[in-house]
Design a protein around this motif. Structure first.
Motif, PDB file in Angstrom:
ATOM      1  N   LYS A 499       0.805  -1.225   0.000  1.00 17.43           N
ATOM      2  CA  LYS A 499       0.000   0.000   0.000  1.00 17.43           C
ATOM      3  C   LYS A 499       0.838   1.275   0.000  1.00 17.43           C
ATOM      4  O   LYS A 499       0.356   2.341  -0.368  1.00 17.43           O
ATOM      5  N   ASP A 500       2.110   1.157   0.406  1.00 15.19           N
ATOM      6  CA  ASP A 500       2.947   2.349   0.533  1.00 15.19           C
ATOM      7  C   ASP A 500       4.087   2.432  -0.472  1.00 15.19           C
ATOM      8  O   ASP A 500       4.484   3.527  -0.865  1.00 15.19           O
ATOM      9  N   TYR A 501       4.621   1.278  -0.873  1.00 11.26           N
ATOM     10  CA  TYR A 501       5.860   1.291  -1.653  1.00 11.26           C
ATOM     11  C   TYR A 501       5.774   0.401  -2.893  1.00 11.26           C
ATOM     12  O   TYR A 501       5.032  -0.586  -2.931  1.00 11.26           O
ATOM     13  N   ILE A 502       6.568   0.766  -3.884  1.00 11.55           N
ATOM     14  CA  ILE A 502       6.652   0.001  -5.133  1.00 11.55           C
ATOM     15  C   ILE A 502       7.787  -1.014  -4.990  1.00 11.55           C
ATOM     16  O   ILE A 502       8.923  -0.641  -4.687  1.00 11.55           O
ATOM     17  N   THR A 503       7.501  -2.287  -5.187  1.00  7.04           N
ATOM     18  CA  THR A 503       8.532  -3.327  -5.072  1.00  7.04           C
ATOM     19  C   THR A 503       9.043  -3.804  -6.429  1.00  7.04           C
ATOM     20  O   THR A 503      10.119  -4.388  -6.507  1.00  7.04           O
ATOM     21  N   ALA A 504       8.295  -3.556  -7.497  1.00  7.15           N
ATOM     22  CA  ALA A 504       8.767  -3.924  -8.837  1.00  7.15           C
ATOM     23  C   ALA A 504       7.989  -3.144  -9.881  1.00  7.15           C
ATOM     24  O   ALA A 504       6.818  -2.793  -9.682  1.00  7.15           O
TER      25      ALA A 504
END
Length: 694
Positions: A499-504
């Protein structure tokens, strides 16, 4: 031909032209530090038939580049490794959209790594070398292209990090572009608050990479492009698009085409369009001299224009959704009784069955390459795309570049969310139906599959594919694109994260570049969709029923350094007996003084641990004078060995405890498998002495 040497200002790159591979259409001998790459372009003499670009790219690492022999039984480079395949794919995806549409010569780009200093970024070097080999070749390709990688360490961005810095970084952003245009993006990020990358940080990193690419491209244009060979004259392609047919379709078949576009599923749409093309051809062949191929091509273009116009002017997509709407989602968990974890994730007409398997250290995937020594990889993600998922009657063969690429993207998205990095996990995504974004469905299913097998993670990760339709200054960003919008749109943009960060992230542009303003809007629209999908996934997670009875168990504990040899025993006898007795596998780490037990049964793992601790005198399962009931395991001349309960190993009941008559034998009293009641009377170097209870 005279040799030409080019050294770039402010960059480590050096190029030698007309130095090697001079029979090729174009070649460069590239050097960056101690890394040397030969990139060459070869083209055929004649055009090929068909509506496609006959381009192939091969990135090949030579073992001698780091002074070693190829691994494996046959000491010769053979089947490409995963890193080689993925690097070839990165180069192909960057360069393919830039070729002229009517270019039909078979073209092969080969990239050989001849020397490697174990510092340079091979994927950055390989793309730069390949793009410049193309730039000086006879191919009608005159667009400078460059690549840049961005890392982030201690809250600071690093441009083109070395391998050691990249290992430390929690962010890996790879961007290829031409001047200020972005062509392709691949990104991996962390999922935690300490190291997470949000939309603003990502845009900042992208801008850094774009500036670096722009500087490189300007130097390529100034110092390398002037040496381009005379370009091939493109043969005139037979134009299958006929304006007269287009107008005919618009006048007589507009409503029919719109109905096919908006009211049918993917497979029905394709079939009905083919049938309509045949119908138009039959109905017009007496009056018109059109060819069926011309009718089908023009009809396809008409369908594409209707779809794009409908989105841009009405905000309505072919399946009735608005531009920000996600297709309906259903999730079922642990539907496979004997798999460690399983999830059936369905989004619209895309369906992925993701299965999780927990393993031991021996199950870890070995990796070998120039940039790494042979090592074990604890987390693997395998993506399979059988033909039936798109209604094709095709054989299932070896894994292709697309499957490797999609699996690698899903792995990047999920890897950082695994809390225990030493736990061996394999996720397999079986695509059962596909109409857009099967890789992102794999990410969603994979994240839940981890939960379904009881593996702890930092939180759920979801993925969504975004699209773009752009005509002049007017554009529309599409959420959760389907196959039609991918095929007829201008962008394929996949974003995964919590919900907070882009992982890929992965992006391919068909326009030849994208503005940062549009990219920013797409990122935030993707975040809205991601949060919507995560809410549905959270609800499914709460309903998971973990099948603990089939899950493997790992016991990890430390022992004194001098006790490792006691666990192994003479010639490995003791450890073999433990493995056979408890049906487990054991890994001993002498550097950490650590014992790792892996078992498919939790009880066996616990009993094996107790047995080992008892064996080395670190723990006593039993107390002196404790009464137990065991099973006769072995009858010998001097007594019997009794298998003790609670995984306590074996105890010795000496013959003197049950007879004083020297003429009698142990076998006169006991048989193997017989139950016997005993008392613990002592411990002797980890061995247990017994007395019989009469």
């Amino acid at each position: 031909m005279q040799e030409i040497n080019v050294t770039l200002k402010d960059f480590q790159e050096k190029y030698q032209l007309n130095y090697v591979a001079r029979q090729a259409s174009g070649s460069v001998f590239y050097q960056n530090g101690g890394t040397v790459i030969l990139a060459s372009v070869a083209i055929d003499d004649k055009d090929v038939e068909g509506d496609f670009l006959p381009l192939s790219v091969q990135y090949i690492e030579k073992a001698y580049a780091v002074g070693k022999f190829p691994s494996g039984f046959i000491k010769r480079e053979g089947k490409p490794g995963e890193f080689e395949v993925l690097t070839s794919r990165i180069i192909d995806r960057t360069l393919r959209p830039l070729f002229p549409k009517n270019y039909k010569r078979s073209t092969h780009i080969s990239i050989f790594v001849l020397s490697y200093d174990k510092k340079s970024d091979l994927q950055v070097c390989a793309l730069n070398a390949a793009a410049n080999a193309l730039l000086v070749s006879e191919v009608p390709f005159s667009i400078p292209v460059a690549a840049t990688r961005i890392a982030r360490i201690n809250q600071e961005f690093i441009i083109n990090p070395n391998i050691e810095e990249l290992i430390q970084s929690k962010m890996d952003l790879y961007i290829s572009g031409s001047f200020e245009d972005l062509l392709m993006i691949e990104m991996k990020g962390a999922s935690t608050q300490e190291d997470g990358i949000d939309e603003e940080l990502l845009l900042e990193a992208i801008e850094l990479a774009r500036e670096n690419n722009n500087k490189l491209c300007k130097q390529y244009q100034e110092k390398i492009q002037p040496y381009k060979k005379n370009m091939l004259i493109l043969s005139e392609e037979k134009d299958l698009f006929i304006t007269e047919i287009y107008n005919f379709i618009q006048k007589n078949y507009h409503e029919k085409v719109k109905k096919i576009l908006n009211q049918m599923s993917k497979s029905e749409r394709n079939t009905q369009l083919d049938s309509l093309g045949a119908e138009i051809f039959e109905n017009s062949k007496e009056e018109k001299s059109w060819e069926l191929e011309q009718v089908q091509t023009t009809l396809s273009q008409y369908k594409k224009n209707i779809m794009r116009q409908q989105v841009l002017e009405e905000g309505i997509r072919a399946d009735g959704r608005n531009t920000k709407e996600v297709r309906s989602i259903s999730i079922e968990t642990n539907i496979l009784p004997y798999a460690h974890g399983s999830v059936l994730f369905t989004r619209g007409q895309t369906q992925s069955l993701v299965v999780a398997t927990l393993g031991s250290e021996n199950d870890a995937q070995g990796r070998d390459g120039l940039s790494l020594s042979i090592q074990k990889e604890c987390f693997t993600f395998h993506y399979n795309f059988p033909g039936f998922s798109v209604g094709e009657a095709s054989m299932i063969g070896s894994v292709g570049r697309r499957e490797l690429g999609h699996g690698n993207l899903a792995k990047k998205a999920l890897e950082d969310s695994i809390m225990d990095k030493t736990r061996v996990l394999r996720l397999v995504s079986e695509i059962l139906e596909s109409n857009g974004s099967s890789s992102m469905a794999s990410v969603c299913g994979g994240s839940l599959a981890m939960c379904a097998c009881g593996l702890e993670n930092t939180g759920l990760v979801a993925g969504v594919a975004m699209g773009l339709i752009k005509e002049g200054e007017k554009y529309a960003i599409l959420t959760d694109i389907m196959g039609l919008e991918d095929h007829d749109g201008d962008m394929d943009f996949k974003v995964a994260g919590n919900k907070d960060y882009i992982t890929a992230m992965q992006m391919d542009i068909k326009l030849g570049g994208i503005e940062l303003k549009i990219l920013k809007e797409a990122l935030y629209q993707a975040k809205e969709a991601r949060i919507h999908i995560l809410d549905i996934m959270e609800d499914a997670k709460r309903k998971i029923k973990i099948n603990n009875s089939i899950l493997p168990k790992i016991e990890v504990f430390k022992v004194p350094a001098n006790k490792i040899i006691d666990i192994i025993g003479a010639g490995g006898k003791t450890i073999k007996e433990i493995i056979e007795k408890f049906n487990i596998s054991i890994d001993l780490d002498r550097e950490k003084n650590e014992v790792k037990i892996y078992s498919t049964n939790a009880v066996n793992a616990s009993e094996a641990k107790n047995y080992i601790l008892c064996l080395i005198g670190e723990q006593q399962i039993y107390q002196e004078n404790e009464e137990i009931e065991g099973i006769v395991k072995k009858v010998v001349d001097f007594g019997i060995f009794v298998s003790l309960p609670r995984g306590g190993g074996d105890g010795l009941l000496h013959i003197s405890k049950f007879t004083q008559n020297k003429s009698e034998k142990s076998s006169d009293y006991f048989k193997e498998g017989q139950s016997v009641k005993c008392r613990i009377i002592g411990f002797n170097k980890g061995k247990i002495d017994l007395d019989i209870i009469k």
